[in-house]
Design an enzyme around this catalytic site. Structure first.
Site, mmCIF file in Angstrom:
data_model
loop_
_atom_site.group_PDB
_atom_site.id
_atom_site.type_symbol
_atom_site.label_atom_id
_atom_site.label_comp_id
_atom_site.label_asym_id
_atom_site.label_seq_id
_atom_site.Cartn_x
_atom_site.Cartn_y
_atom_site.Cartn_z
ATOM 1 N N ARG A 162 0.764 -1.220 0.396
ATOM 2 C CA ARG A 162 -0.718 0.003 -0.387
ATOM 3 C C ARG A 162 0.792 1.045 0.172
ATOM 4 O O ARG A 162 0.323 2.179 0.747
ATOM 5 C CB ARG A 162 -1.038 0.018 0.905
ATOM 6 C CG ARG A 162 -2.168 -1.057 1.364
ATOM 7 C CD ARG A 162 -2.185 -2.168 0.115
ATOM 8 N NE ARG A 162 -3.451 -3.382 0.059
ATOM 9 C CZ ARG A 162 -3.388 -3.773 -0.553
ATOM 10 N NH1 ARG A 162 -3.698 -3.071 -2.077
ATOM 11 N NH2 ARG A 162 -4.092 -4.975 -0.830
ATOM 12 N N ASN A 203 2.872 -7.338 7.759
ATOM 13 C CA ASN A 203 2.845 -9.077 7.481
ATOM 14 C C ASN A 203 4.139 -9.464 7.150
ATOM 15 O O ASN A 203 4.940 -9.303 6.011
ATOM 16 C CB ASN A 203 2.175 -8.910 6.018
ATOM 17 C CG ASN A 203 0.552 -8.399 6.204
ATOM 18 O OD1 ASN A 203 0.485 -9.143 6.247
ATOM 19 N ND2 ASN A 203 0.018 -7.878 5.310
ATOM 20 N N LYS A 283 1.467 -8.222 13.490
ATOM 21 C CA LYS A 283 -0.085 -8.776 13.457
ATOM 22 C C LYS A 283 -0.297 -10.453 13.280
ATOM 23 O O LYS A 283 0.474 -10.667 12.823
ATOM 24 C CB LYS A 283 -0.078 -8.072 12.058
ATOM 25 C CG LYS A 283 -0.972 -8.610 10.859
ATOM 26 C CD LYS A 283 -0.901 -8.543 9.459
ATOM 27 C CE LYS A 283 -2.095 -7.979 8.921
ATOM 28 N NZ LYS A 283 -2.751 -8.114 7.749
ATOM 29 N N GLU A 287 -5.701 -12.664 7.823
ATOM 30 C CA GLU A 287 -5.316 -12.071 6.709
ATOM 31 C C GLU A 287 -3.885 -13.170 6.754
ATOM 32 O O GLU A 287 -3.196 -12.939 5.597
ATOM 33 C CB GLU A 287 -4.793 -10.899 6.701
ATOM 34 C CG GLU A 287 -5.501 -9.893 7.109
ATOM 35 C CD GLU A 287 -5.976 -8.081 5.880
ATOM 36 O OE1 GLU A 287 -4.743 -7.452 5.904
ATOM 37 O OE2 GLU A 287 -6.891 -7.648 5.495
ATOM 38 N N ARG A 320 -1.360 -5.936 17.411
ATOM 39 C CA ARG A 320 -2.743 -5.549 16.278
ATOM 40 C C ARG A 320 -3.621 -6.258 16.694
ATOM 41 O O ARG A 320 -3.895 -7.158 17.085
ATOM 42 C CB ARG A 320 -1.958 -5.173 14.958
ATOM 43 C CG ARG A 320 -1.647 -4.149 15.027
ATOM 44 C CD ARG A 320 -1.170 -4.361 13.614
ATOM 45 N NE ARG A 320 -1.559 -3.181 12.338
ATOM 46 C CZ ARG A 320 -2.069 -4.225 11.092
ATOM 47 N NH1 ARG A 320 -1.784 -5.400 11.192
ATOM 48 N NH2 ARG A 320 -2.661 -3.218 10.185
ATOM 49 N N ASP A 366 -11.818 -1.262 7.811
ATOM 50 C CA ASP A 366 -10.145 -0.643 7.235
ATOM 51 C C ASP A 366 -10.031 0.157 6.647
ATOM 52 O O ASP A 366 -9.990 0.262 5.342
ATOM 53 C CB ASP A 366 -9.968 -2.178 5.993
ATOM 54 C CG ASP A 366 -8.810 -2.074 6.196
ATOM 55 O OD1 ASP A 366 -7.812 -2.311 6.397
ATOM 56 O OD2 ASP A 366 -8.935 -3.571 5.398
ATOM 57 N N GLU A 388 -4.300 3.026 15.855
ATOM 58 C CA GLU A 388 -4.141 3.336 14.282
ATOM 59 C C GLU A 388 -5.012 4.095 13.396
ATOM 60 O O GLU A 388 -6.024 3.781 13.009
ATOM 61 C CB GLU A 388 -3.882 1.673 13.868
ATOM 62 C CG GLU A 388 -3.264 1.388 12.863
ATOM 63 C CD GLU A 388 -2.746 0.335 12.062
ATOM 64 O OE1 GLU A 388 -3.170 -0.634 13.153
ATOM 65 O OE2 GLU A 388 -3.299 -0.249 11.437
ATOM 66 N N GLU A 394 -4.633 4.218 1.210
ATOM 67 C CA GLU A 394 -4.816 3.184 0.833
ATOM 68 C C GLU A 394 -6.347 2.906 -0.379
ATOM 69 O O GLU A 394 -6.500 2.774 -1.318
ATOM 70 C CB GLU A 394 -4.806 1.590 1.585
ATOM 71 C CG GLU A 394 -5.520 0.615 0.098
ATOM 72 C CD GLU A 394 -5.442 -0.781 1.999
ATOM 73 O OE1 GLU A 394 -4.771 -0.886 2.458
ATOM 74 O OE2 GLU A 394 -5.511 -1.791 2.042
HETATM 75 C C1 GCV Z 1 -0.319 -5.029 5.320
HETATM 76 C C2 GCV Z 1 -5.315 -4.073 5.112
HETATM 77 C C3 GCV Z 1 -4.891 -3.800 3.911
HETATM 78 C C4 GCV Z 1 -3.388 -4.722 3.866
HETATM 79 C C5 GCV Z 1 -2.747 -5.027 4.921
HETATM 80 C C6 GCV Z 1 -4.067 -4.801 6.038
HETATM 81 C C7 GCV Z 1 -3.871 -5.026 7.194
HETATM 82 O O1 GCV Z 1 -6.296 -5.343 4.433
HETATM 83 O O2 GCV Z 1 -5.423 -4.319 2.355
HETATM 84 O O3 GCV Z 1 -2.628 -4.700 3.181
HETATM 85 O O4 GCV Z 1 -1.624 -5.545 5.473
HETATM 86 O O5 GCV Z 1 -4.616 -4.052 5.784
HETATM 87 O O6 GCV Z 1 -3.654 -3.694 8.178
HETATM 88 O O7 GCV Z 1 -3.055 -5.371 8.555
#
Ligand code: GCV
Length: 677
Positions: A162, A203, A283, A287, A320, A366, A388, A394
């Protein structure tokens, strides 16, 4: 890659007419110590000297001073500056005051901490460049949030998740980059009060997992030292599965002794070499990232295991709350992603260690252009919390569209949670006022990259600047912040000020008008999230629906729906539940209503969709015209750079208007009463 100085640009001269120059810069300590021993005070003195050279052409060498007596001798317009370390007090680290005595020309920046001297110096530089009277230099400030943090989503291969302003300036081909730009970045963000930075993406994959290992140790040490000079602590994002991926263990169960022993060895080792490391951002179970759920453990088990290990070093675990099911069946109308964070974390309230902070996104979904405030802020009572925000745009135009985010952040911070007293706000919680805790603050996913101007869109720099200023002083208005940023970036020309403040203040509402209506969100192209696609996320597994049918649209989150609204304290819950009191801008987030439903504005939902999309696209054209009026007043490079982005924005706004209006014309069968096609 070249880089610009942004708001620290020395081309903006001193604006205070009654200063002809600065004769000397002096370091002084009330406590008898030698203040220049403190690396942050050294930085402050250097910054002051540099700014003086940029404003007046000469750079005084900072000198030690025992008393100010010898300096009370003003005989011309020139001033002297004293950076004065005072005895310890009970003010927050970073508090400072500036006193400017017009009769002697003595300007004193005082603080009990090196950080305070540095912030005071930057404040003084900003004031010298923006105010027009000597006595307006007087001020006293104190940071409201203990942690004022930027989160980089930079990957070790140099890409940025992003990211909309080039590549990472921290990483390239699995190497850490440390060069002039790194220092330029540290001074840029320190100048607005940032005191913590997480350099890698949450991530954490591939080489990034090794950032905690010996492989990158010497670079992490150097970077930590570099940031320390600017009062900034370095943090790393962690991979919860590191014991498997680095340690070869067969699991990462936080209650398994072998796993705990592995983390202890790894983190003890790291802190022994890098004692100034701030801590870690995690995190987990989100996801596709690993986490304690795999082992039937709670997030408190996971966070506390790490927190116990780094507590002796003063380290923090920032955990998070962005935990939800991203494999939802879209036909399931009971499961609601918006409820997930509250449902996951409220049962754990009170179970986290003191050095754990839960980091909560501003909304329950989000970072959409419009979302309600996350109800988790009104729910947790015994847990450290941190905001946050996302200044990487994004879902708000990807730094091709201008979107000044500070008004939105102010709205979130000023939201009343009703957790304790009636006037307790989100800001009170994240600044520690509600519960008296010290581990709390504000973070923003940053919008920087290696583009020459740092933020891709020149006007997006107002968000980086603004986030820093707001986290330091949330009482500032978004207009004050914009005024200061414009003056520091473009000088004091009133026409420039009028036009850019018009653009900034209109930008958020305009973007909201031509994109997804009335709080429903998500009508973007999947994956990259740019441009309109009404059903892009409608039949997907991400839990992101608008539920439009032939009769109406919106997600029913009231008592008869998913029950999300019940996560708010009263009277917020009733305000949202009740159609008469639910604010228009959140209507479709909270409820499913017919297209013919009348808003408080008197318009039907469907007519609002048509009108707002036309208005938004027209306003984008007006903002572009306003920018065009600046031709010749702003240097050609920045002028053309922003103009090119406005061209894209105007085109994209028209596409949004046409895609959304056509879709709803067809879906509802109700024509636009203004006859537009
Ligand atoms: C870093 C959203 C974004 C992801 C991001 C995620 C998060 O889903 O699209 O790119 O990942 O948030 O905040 O962990």
């Amino acid at each position: 890659m070249e880089y610009e100085a942004a708001w620290l640009d020395g081309r903006v001269p001193c604006a205070v007419p009654d200063i002809g120059g600065i004769d000397g810069i002096y370091l002084m300590s009330d406590t008898g110590g030698i203040p220049s021993d403190n690396v942050i005070i050294d930085t402050a003195a250097r910054e002051m000297g540099r700014a003086v050279r940029e404003m007046f052409g000469t750079e005084p060498v900072p000198k030690q001073l025992l008393s100010t007596d010898t300096l009370y001798t003003k005989s011309n317009l020139n001033a002297n500056i004293v950076l004065r370390t005072t005895a310890a007090d009970n003010k927050p680290v970073g508090a400072f005051s500036i006193t400017a005595d017009g009769s002697t020309g003595l300007i004193t920046v005082s603080s009990a901490s090196g950080e305070g001297i540095l912030y005071g110096v930057f404040r003084l530089i900003f004031l010298l460049r923006t105010v027009t009277a000597f006595d307006r230099l007087n001020c006293s400030e104190s940071p409201a949030s203990p942690l004022r943090m930027l989160n980089h989503w930079d990957n070790l291969d140099g890409s940025i998740e992003r990211g909309y302003s080039g590549k990472s300036f921290f990483f390239e081909n699995d190497r850490i980059i440390i060069n002039d730009r790194t220092e330029a970045y540290a001074r840029l963000i320190a100048s607005v009060g940032i005191n913590a930075v997480v350099i890698n993406n949450v991530n954490v994959k591939a080489a990034a997992t090794k950032l905690i290992s010996a492989v990158y140790r010497s670079e992490i040490k150097t970077l930590t030292g570099l940031f320390k000079k600017y009062g900034i602590r370095l943090y790393l994002s962690l991979n919860f599965a590191a014991p498997m991926e680095l340690g070869g263990l067969d699991g990462s169960d936080p209650l398994d002794e072998k796993v705990r022993a592995w983390w202890k060895r790894a983190l003890d080792d790291l802190y022994t070499d890098v004692p100034d490391l701030g801590g870690f951002l995690i995190k987990a179970d989100s996801e596709g990232r690993p986490g304690p759920f795999t082992y039937g453990r709670t997030h408190a088990d996971g966070a506390n295991m790490l927190a116990d290990i780094i507590a002796p070093y003063g380290g923090l675990i920032i955990w998070r709350c962005f935990v939800y099911n991203c494999k939802q069946d879209w036909r399931d109308t009971v499961t609601d992603r918006a409820k997930a964070q509250y449902d996951n974390f409220i049962p754990l309230d009170g179970q986290f260690r003191d050095n754990v902070i839960l980091q909560i996104k501003n909304g329950p979904m989000d970072f959409q252009a419009r979302e309600p405030v996350s109800p988790l802020f009104g729910g947790l009572k015994k847990t450290n919390e941190m905001m946050e925000f996302q200044i990487a745009q994004e879902y708000t135009g990807q730094q091709k569209h201008v979107f000044y985010l500070i008004p939105m952040f102010k709205e979130v911070l000023e939201f009343r949670t009703y957790i304790k007293d009636t006037d307790d706000t989100v800001c009170d919680i994240v600044t520690g006022r509600t519960f008296g805790n010290v581990n709390c603050g504000m973070a923003a996913v940053t919008n920087t990259g290696n583009d020459e101007n740092w933020t891709g869109h020149d006007l997006a720099a107002a968000n980086l600047f603004g986030f820093g200023r707001l986290s330091f002083d949330p009482t500032l208005s978004s207009e004050d912040i914009a005024r200061e940023w414009i003056a520091l970036t473009f000088g004091s020309d009133d026409v420039i000020f009028q036009l850019i403040s018009y653009i900034l203040s209109t930008s958020g509402p305009t973007y909201e008008k031509y994109t997804a209506p009335l709080g429903v969100g998500w009508m973007v192209n999947p994956g990259h999230h740019y441009g309109p696609n009404v059903d892009g996320y409608e039949f997907s597994e991400w839990g992101t629906y608008h539920r439009s049918d032939a009769e109406g649209m919106g997600v029913e989150r009231g008592i008869k729906g998913t029950g999300y609204i019940q996560q708010y304290n009263e009277p917020n819950a009733s305000t949202y539940e009740n159609l008469e009191t639910c604010p228009d801008e959140l209507l479709l987030f909270m409820h499913h209503v017919p297209y013919t439903y009348r808003l408080h504005s008197g318009k039907t939902v469907i007519q609002h969709i048509y009108d707002s999309h036309y208005e938004g696209a027209e306003e984008a054209v007006r903002m572009r015209s306003a920018w065009c009026s600046l031709k010749g007043r702003i240097d050609a490079k920045r002028y053309e750079r922003v103009l090119a982005r406005f061209d894209l924005q105007v085109e994209s706004a028209a596409e949004w208007r046409d895609a959304i209006c056509s879709y709803y014309r067809q879906k509802s069968g109700i024509p636009d009463e203004k006859g537009r096609i």
